[in-house]
Write a protein that holds these residues in place. Structure first.
Motif, PDB file in Angstrom:
ATOM      1  N   MET A  21       0.853  -1.183   0.000  1.00  0.00           N
ATOM      2  CA  MET A  21       0.000   0.000   0.000  1.00  0.00           C
ATOM      3  C   MET A  21       0.893   1.237   0.000  1.00  0.00           C
ATOM      4  O   MET A  21       1.895   1.274   0.714  1.00  0.00           O
ATOM      5  N   VAL A  22       0.510   2.226  -0.807  1.00  0.00           N
ATOM      6  CA  VAL A  22       1.260   3.480  -0.841  1.00  0.00           C
ATOM      7  C   VAL A  22       0.280   4.632  -0.651  1.00  0.00           C
ATOM      8  O   VAL A  22      -0.691   4.759  -1.404  1.00  0.00           O
ATOM      9  N   GLY A  23       0.531   5.445   0.344  1.00  0.00           N
ATOM     10  CA  GLY A  23      -0.349   6.573   0.643  1.00  0.00           C
ATOM     11  C   GLY A  23      -0.200   7.679  -0.378  1.00  0.00           C
ATOM     12  O   GLY A  23       0.748   7.708  -1.166  1.00  0.00           O
ATOM     13  N   GLY A  24      -1.164   8.598  -0.367  1.00  0.00           N
ATOM     14  CA  GLY A  24      -1.079   9.758  -1.231  1.00  0.00           C
ATOM     15  C   GLY A  24      -2.290   9.930  -2.113  1.00  0.00           C
ATOM     16  O   GLY A  24      -2.952   8.964  -2.483  1.00  0.00           O
ATOM     17  N   ARG A  52      -2.946  13.879   4.372  1.00  0.00           N
ATOM     18  CA  ARG A  52      -3.487  12.848   5.257  1.00  0.00           C
ATOM     19  C   ARG A  52      -4.131  11.724   4.425  1.00  0.00           C
ATOM     20  O   ARG A  52      -3.793  10.568   4.582  1.00  0.00           O
ATOM     21  N   ASN A  53      -5.031  12.088   3.583  1.00  0.00           N
ATOM     22  CA  ASN A  53      -5.772  11.204   2.668  1.00  0.00           C
ATOM     23  C   ASN A  53      -5.856   9.736   3.109  1.00  0.00           C
ATOM     24  O   ASN A  53      -6.534   9.425   4.081  1.00  0.00           O
ATOM     25  N   PHE A  54      -5.177   8.838   2.415  1.00  0.00           N
ATOM     26  CA  PHE A  54      -5.324   7.402   2.688  1.00  0.00           C
ATOM     27  C   PHE A  54      -4.326   6.895   3.730  1.00  0.00           C
ATOM     28  O   PHE A  54      -4.363   5.718   4.103  1.00  0.00           O
ATOM     29  N   ASN A  55      -3.411   7.752   4.146  1.00  0.00           N
ATOM     30  CA  ASN A  55      -2.324   7.292   5.019  1.00  0.00           C
ATOM     31  C   ASN A  55      -2.782   6.710   6.348  1.00  0.00           C
ATOM     32  O   ASN A  55      -2.334   5.615   6.715  1.00  0.00           O
ATOM     33  N   SER A  82     -12.411  26.440   7.131  1.00  0.00           N
ATOM     34  CA  SER A  82     -12.208  25.148   6.453  1.00  0.00           C
ATOM     35  C   SER A  82     -11.598  24.115   7.398  1.00  0.00           C
ATOM     36  O   SER A  82     -11.096  24.454   8.473  1.00  0.00           O
ATOM     37  N   SER A  83     -11.656  22.871   6.986  1.00  0.00           N
ATOM     38  CA  SER A  83     -11.022  21.801   7.751  1.00  0.00           C
ATOM     39  C   SER A  83     -10.414  20.789   6.795  1.00  0.00           C
ATOM     40  O   SER A  83     -10.756  20.742   5.619  1.00  0.00           O
ATOM     41  N   LEU A  84      -9.486  19.999   7.332  1.00  0.00           N
ATOM     42  CA  LEU A  84      -8.816  18.973   6.541  1.00  0.00           C
ATOM     43  C   LEU A  84      -9.144  17.620   7.147  1.00  0.00           C
ATOM     44  O   LEU A  84      -9.019  17.430   8.364  1.00  0.00           O
ATOM     45  N   VAL A  85      -9.572  16.680   6.313  1.00  0.00           N
ATOM     46  CA  VAL A  85      -9.941  15.368   6.831  1.00  0.00           C
ATOM     47  C   VAL A  85      -9.275  14.275   5.991  1.00  0.00           C
ATOM     48  O   VAL A  85      -8.783  14.532   4.896  1.00  0.00           O
ATOM     49  N   ALA A  86      -9.283  13.062   6.525  1.00  0.00           N
ATOM     50  CA  ALA A  86      -8.749  11.915   5.796  1.00  0.00           C
ATOM     51  C   ALA A  86      -9.795  11.422   4.800  1.00  0.00           C
ATOM     52  O   ALA A  86     -10.963  11.814   4.840  1.00  0.00           O
ATOM     53  N   SER A  87      -9.376  10.512   3.905  1.00  0.00           N
ATOM     54  CA  SER A  87     -10.260  10.045   2.828  1.00  0.00           C
ATOM     55  C   SER A  87     -11.497   9.320   3.341  1.00  0.00           C
ATOM     56  O   SER A  87     -12.565   9.421   2.743  1.00  0.00           O
ATOM     57  N   ASP A  88     -11.359   8.549   4.427  1.00  0.00           N
ATOM     58  CA  ASP A  88     -12.540   7.829   4.935  1.00  0.00           C
ATOM     59  C   ASP A  88     -13.603   8.820   5.402  1.00  0.00           C
ATOM     60  O   ASP A  88     -14.780   8.672   5.096  1.00  0.00           O
ATOM     61  N   THR A  89     -13.181   9.864   6.095  1.00  0.00           N
ATOM     62  CA  THR A  89     -14.146  10.887   6.526  1.00  0.00           C
ATOM     63  C   THR A  89     -14.702  11.634   5.323  1.00  0.00           C
ATOM     64  O   THR A  89     -15.909  11.894   5.233  1.00  0.00           O
ATOM     65  N   SER A  90     -13.830  11.949   4.378  1.00  0.00           N
ATOM     66  CA  SER A  90     -14.266  12.688   3.193  1.00  0.00           C
ATOM     67  C   SER A  90     -15.369  11.937   2.448  1.00  0.00           C
ATOM     68  O   SER A  90     -16.384  12.516   2.058  1.00  0.00           O
ATOM     69  N   PHE A  91     -15.167  10.632   2.271  1.00  0.00           N
ATOM     70  CA  PHE A  91     -16.185   9.856   1.554  1.00  0.00           C
ATOM     71  C   PHE A  91     -17.376   9.518   2.444  1.00  0.00           C
ATOM     72  O   PHE A  91     -18.469   9.265   1.934  1.00  0.00           O
TER      73      PHE A  91
END
Lengths: 235, 224
Positions: free
Chosen positions: A26-29, A182-185, B84-93
């Motif tokens: 797995m690679v984040g980003g 942060r995204n998928f990490n 604004s806020s910044l969230v991770a992908s799980d929260t975003s979706f």
């Protein structure tokens, strides 16, 4: 500080020795942000092949960057036997290798992609999502009706190794993130047998403020300080 | 024949028309291409919260100085607006699927009589991946489709039945082209606005989608 809760700090070269031929990685980003560029460069240098790359996208490979950007390089360098991603449109090599039958490609809706990783990391047998119902994404998947609404059963996704990118780490492996990095990490940090985190800074003498930590250190196995590559130093 | 309008005029007209629909306080996700332009036309006095699927809630315009640590869903740099806020992908979706988005604006290859939308692949030709599009059309309260009325070869994009793989079934709520606005009402596609350059007959000639004409059909809004 030598006990087990204190995480080893290694060079990228040393850390990626844990990625073996045939490994799922797995690679984040997402796009440029939150990518462990230094670890990827070391993995490209190491040349390990037959990888199953699990990442949201495969970044770029185009006329401007024929060699690829970030983990896009792993595709260009033909180190992947399979890619699982939600979007590969910006890396022409991913498309080409798939079209020519040289690489397997599994496309997953982005929200389902992260939920599958979450399932893998959080001990769930799968997740029911309305995303993709009535499309070709449904094909070959179990569809389950709950209270009159149809959902696709998405199965857990795990990996042998996760290469993630954080911002600050302390010696316990606790991580914070920065910007859209942060995204998928954080999800990937839960779903791999071995988690290697590339970070901008490792705080040596004190723990991070516990309130600010997004990924708890128990999930992180190895810390690597980011290098001075073009994108590592710009993200 | 349909009149030929300048490509930039077309793109901005569609974006502006959709922006006029947005209500104060709306949470909106904008796709790439024409949809990105919508934020430039949000009317004065209306504040919307722009969400990007990679985790910005409250994205602002492209900053003067590029910073790759702040990327929007289309790969362009974004700024953060106050609040604004910044969230991770799980929260975003989670926000996307969970019904917390008032609207999403997406492009189209085809949109049909049932509101089916196809915008993510052409088998054998272009398979870039669906990215977040399938989640967006499933979760957003209103799906706006921003598209030119015909494709580069002059074929209708508002079609009777989609032939390309769908992004979502019966998801399109409002379709805006340079020549018209079609709204899905009680399960039917209804033409509500028409641009001054075309007649209803001309429009029908270049549209294979089944649609009804609203009794309140009016000139397309937002055209100066």
């Amino acid at each position: 500080m030598t006990h087990k809760l204190i995480k080893p700090v290694m060079s990228a070269e040393e850390a990626v020795k844990n990625v073996k031929s045939g490994s799922s990685v797995m690679v984040g980003g997402f796009n440029y942000a939150g990518v462990p560029y230094t670890l990827i460069d070391a993995l490209v240098e190491q040349g390990t092949k037959d990888l199953h790359l699990i990442s949201n996208d495969t970044l770029y490979a185009n006329d401007k960057h024929p060699e690829g950007v970030g983990h896009g390089k792993l595709v260009v360098n033909q180190q992947c036997r399979k890619v699982t991603a939600s979007h590969i449109g910006l890396n022409r090599e991913t498309q080409r290798l798939f079209n020519e039958g040289k690489m397997e490609l599994e496309l997953v809706p982005q929200g389902s992609f992260v939920e599958r990783i979450r399932c893998g990391g959080f001990g769930l047998g799968g997740v029911l999502t309305p995303t993709g119902v009535g499309t070709i994404h449904e094909e070959g998947k179990q569809v389950i009706e709950v209270e009159g609404k149809r959902y696709i059963l998405e199965l857990p996704l795990k990996a042998d190794v996760a290469l993630i990118r954080g911002f600050k780490a302390d010696r316990w492996g606790n991580l914070t993130y920065f910007g859209t990095g942060r995204n998928f990490n954080p999800a990937m940090a839960t779903a791999a047998d071995l988690v290697i985190a590339e970070v901008d800074a490792i705080i040596e003498d004190s723990p991070l403020n516990a309130e600010d930590i997004i990924t708890p250190g128990l999930l992180v196995d190895i810390l690597v300080l980011k290098g001075d590559g073009y994108y590592a130093s710009r993200t | 024949m349909l009149p030929v309008l300048d490509e930039e005029v077309v793109r901005h007209r569609i974006a502006k028309r959709i922006a006029l629909d947005l209500e104060d306080g709306a949470v909106v996700n904008l796709g790439i291409g024409i949809p990105t332009l919508v934020s430039d036309y949000v009317p004065e006095g209306v504040s919307v919260l722009i969400q990007t699927e990679n985790g910005v809630v409250g994205a602002g315009p492209k900053p003067e100085k590029e910073d790759l640590r702040f990327i929007g869903a289309g790969g362009r740099c974004v700024s953060l607006l106050p609040g604004s806020s910044l969230v991770a992908s799980d929260t975003s979706f989670g926000l996307i699927r969970g019904g917390h988005l008032d609207a999403t604006v997406l492009g189209a290859l085809e949109v049909d009589s049932h509101g089916n939308l196809a915008n993510w692949m052409i088998p054998g030709k272009m398979v870039p991946g669906m990215g977040g599009a399938m989640d967006l059309v499933t979760g957003a309260k209103t799906v706006y489709v921003a598209t030119t009325h015909v494709d580069k070869k002059g074929r209708p994009k508002l079609v009777k039945e989609c032939t390309l793989p769908l992004t979502g079934a019966e998801v399109a709520g409002v379709v805006v082209t340079e020549f018209c606005v079609v709204r899905k009402t009680d399960g039917k596609m209804v033409l509500t606005e028409i641009a001054p350059e075309v007649t209803l007959e001309q429009l029908k000639e270049h549209t294979t989608m089944d649609f009804e004409v609203s009794p309140d059909l009016c000139p397309m809004k937002g055209i100066d």
